[in-house]
Design a protein around this motif. Structure first.
Motif, PDB file in Angstrom:
ATOM      1  N   THR A 193       0.828  -1.226   0.000  1.00 30.02           N
ATOM      2  CA  THR A 193       0.000   0.000   0.000  1.00 30.02           C
ATOM      3  C   THR A 193       0.857   1.269   0.000  1.00 30.02           C
ATOM      4  N   LYS A 194       2.131   1.143   0.384  1.00 28.45           N
ATOM      5  CA  LYS A 194       2.967   2.343   0.529  1.00 28.45           C
ATOM      6  C   LYS A 194       3.838   2.636  -0.693  1.00 28.45           C
ATOM      7  N   CYS A 195       3.921   1.697  -1.622  1.00 27.71           N
ATOM      8  CA  CYS A 195       4.847   1.873  -2.747  1.00 27.71           C
ATOM      9  C   CYS A 195       4.274   2.839  -3.784  1.00 27.71           C
ATOM     10  N   ILE A 196       5.091   3.821  -4.202  1.00 33.08           N
ATOM     11  CA  ILE A 196       4.661   4.806  -5.204  1.00 33.08           C
ATOM     12  C   ILE A 196       5.320   4.540  -6.567  1.00 33.08           C
ATOM     13  N   GLY A 197       6.074   3.447  -6.646  1.00 34.18           N
ATOM     14  CA  GLY A 197       6.674   3.060  -7.937  1.00 34.18           C
ATOM     15  C   GLY A 197       7.795   3.960  -8.418  1.00 34.18           C
ATOM     16  N   CYS A 198       8.490   4.620  -7.497  1.00 29.31           N
ATOM     17  CA  CYS A 198       9.522   5.591  -7.903  1.00 29.31           C
ATOM     18  C   CYS A 198      10.764   4.922  -8.493  1.00 29.31           C
ATOM     19  N   GLY A 199      11.027   3.659  -8.124  1.00 26.26           N
ATOM     20  CA  GLY A 199      12.174   2.933  -8.667  1.00 26.26           C
ATOM     21  C   GLY A 199      13.493   3.200  -7.950  1.00 26.26           C
ATOM     22  N   SER A 200      13.475   3.948  -6.847  1.00 29.93           N
ATOM     23  CA  SER A 200      14.729   4.219  -6.114  1.00 29.93           C
ATOM     24  C   SER A 200      15.384   2.920  -5.660  1.00 29.93           C
ATOM     25  N   CYS A 201      14.576   1.942  -5.273  1.00 30.37           N
ATOM     26  CA  CYS A 201      15.110   0.653  -4.797  1.00 30.37           C
ATOM     27  C   CYS A 201      15.865  -0.058  -5.921  1.00 30.37           C
ATOM     28  N   VAL A 202      15.351   0.055  -7.137  1.00 29.66           N
ATOM     29  CA  VAL A 202      15.991  -0.572  -8.298  1.00 29.66           C
ATOM     30  C   VAL A 202      17.364   0.059  -8.536  1.00 29.66           C
ATOM     31  N   VAL A 203      17.404   1.396  -8.460  1.00 28.22           N
ATOM     32  CA  VAL A 203      18.666   2.126  -8.669  1.00 28.22           C
ATOM     33  C   VAL A 203      19.664   1.747  -7.577  1.00 28.22           C
ATOM     34  N   ALA A 204      19.202   1.708  -6.330  1.00 28.60           N
ATOM     35  CA  ALA A 204      20.091   1.374  -5.205  1.00 28.60           C
ATOM     36  C   ALA A 204      20.677  -0.024  -5.384  1.00 28.60           C
ATOM     37  N   CYS A 205      19.854  -0.959  -5.841  1.00 34.75           N
ATOM     38  CA  CYS A 205      20.311  -2.343  -6.048  1.00 34.75           C
ATOM     39  C   CYS A 205      21.394  -2.368  -7.121  1.00 34.75           C
ATOM     40  N   LYS A 206      21.162  -1.628  -8.206  1.00 36.09           N
ATOM     41  CA  LYS A 206      22.157  -1.610  -9.298  1.00 36.09           C
ATOM     42  C   LYS A 206      23.465  -1.001  -8.817  1.00 36.09           C
ATOM     43  N   MET A 207      23.366   0.097  -8.056  1.00 36.68           N
ATOM     44  CA  MET A 207      24.590   0.778  -7.605  1.00 36.68           C
ATOM     45  C   MET A 207      25.355  -0.091  -6.604  1.00 36.68           C
TER      46      MET A 207
END
Ligand code: SF4
Ligand code: SF4
Ligand code: SF4
Length: 268
Positions: free
Chosen positions: A10-24
């Motif tokens: 319910t809290k996810c806004i789909g910004c993708g920051s987690c995806v970027v953090a994982c890649k970095m």
């Protein structure tokens, strides 16, 4: 004690920051052909985590949008590890299921065994490896939360021991009627370290909901009884093929040399 992550859909806004953090954190390339967020997002060797955009049918109103972060579930009894006879996948005592490339023989049994379709293969590389989320095991070893958890701007993910997270999830569900009365990962295939709560049915988010509660190693052990023999057979076949190809090459080279010698003599 197993640690894990509780994800609140319910809290996810789909910004993708987690995806970027994982890649970095994991030094992963950006895949310009396969997006890691949006409706077409898919896990692959470069995308260890993705954020899927899901249009959810709600009978009371217009369709609603939800965002679901996906990655390895870090099963309590991982089928991938039990299918891997070379022990390239191992379950750590603190939760992560970790891949050790130096032990991998490339058989890809883990890809077949995983009930969540998580391990991917580096098909484009000359020396391919398996690729999947490692639950940031090196960070966990230092007492730190996974990189994707830390960067999330809306606090979608909570990090803690699996038992604490399950209790927190139960409390949230009991105190707020918007949540469905289910914790994904509590019992699926014997339980997972990555857990989810949601206000819409998990099936509508593309989650597999028919996996049952029996740990899959129970099944794979029966298959594994034959695995050493399969591996040995495969190894013997590869050795025989390699010998045959080398022999053919040697014979072709000898033939070329003989023809050249004969040609030279003929010219003399
Ligand atoms: S989700 Fe798949 S890859 Fe991850 S630990 Fe479980 S069986 Fe292994
Ligand atoms: S836990 Fe670590 S490896 Fe797994 S998705 Fe998050 S950042 Fe990536
Ligand atoms: S960083 Fe948080 S809010 Fe943004 S996509 Fe990831 S889980 Fe959702």
């Amino acid at each position: 004690m197993s640690k894990g992550v509780l994800t609140d859909i319910t809290k996810c806004i789909g910004c993708g920051s987690c995806v970027v953090a994982c890649k970095m954190w994991n030094h992963l390339e950006y895949d310009h052909k396969q997006p890691a967020s949006g409706p077409a997002a898919k896990l692959n060797d470069k995308n260890w985590t993705v954020v899927n955009t899901c249009e959810v049918q709600d009978t009371r109103s217009e369709p609603v949008w939800r965002f679901a972060k996906r990655q390895c579930m870090h099963c309590e009894e991982p089928a991938c590890a039990s299918a891997c006879f070379s022990r390239a996948l191992q379950k750590n005592a603190d939760g992560p299921v970790v891949y050790y490339p130096e032990l991998c023989v490339g058989c890809r049994y883990c890809m077949i065994a995983c009930p969540f379709d998580i391990p991917k293969y580096e098909w484009s590389k000359a020396a391919p490896q398996i690729a999947k989320c490692q639950l940031c095991s090196s960070r966990l070893a230092k007492g730190e939360a996974p990189a994707c958890v830390v960067v999330c701007p809306t606090g979608v993910m909570q990090f803690g021991t699996r038992s604490e997270l399950l209790q927190r999830a139960r409390n949230i569900i009991q105190s707020d009627p918007q949540y469905i009365p289910s914790i994904y990962g509590q019992d699926e295939v014997g339980g997972t370290c990555w857990l989810y709560i949601s206000d819409v049915p998990f099936a509508q988010l593309g989650f597999r909901t028919n996996l049952g509660t029996v740990p899959l190693p129970w099944y794979t052990h029966r298959f594994l009884k034959n695995t050493p023999f399969i591996a040995l057979g495969w190894g013997a076949l590869l050795t025989a093929m390699s010998f045959y190809i080398r022999r053919r090459k040697e014979m072709a080279e000898n033939k070329q040399e003989t023809e050249k010698e004969l040609g030279d003599k003929h010219e003399d």
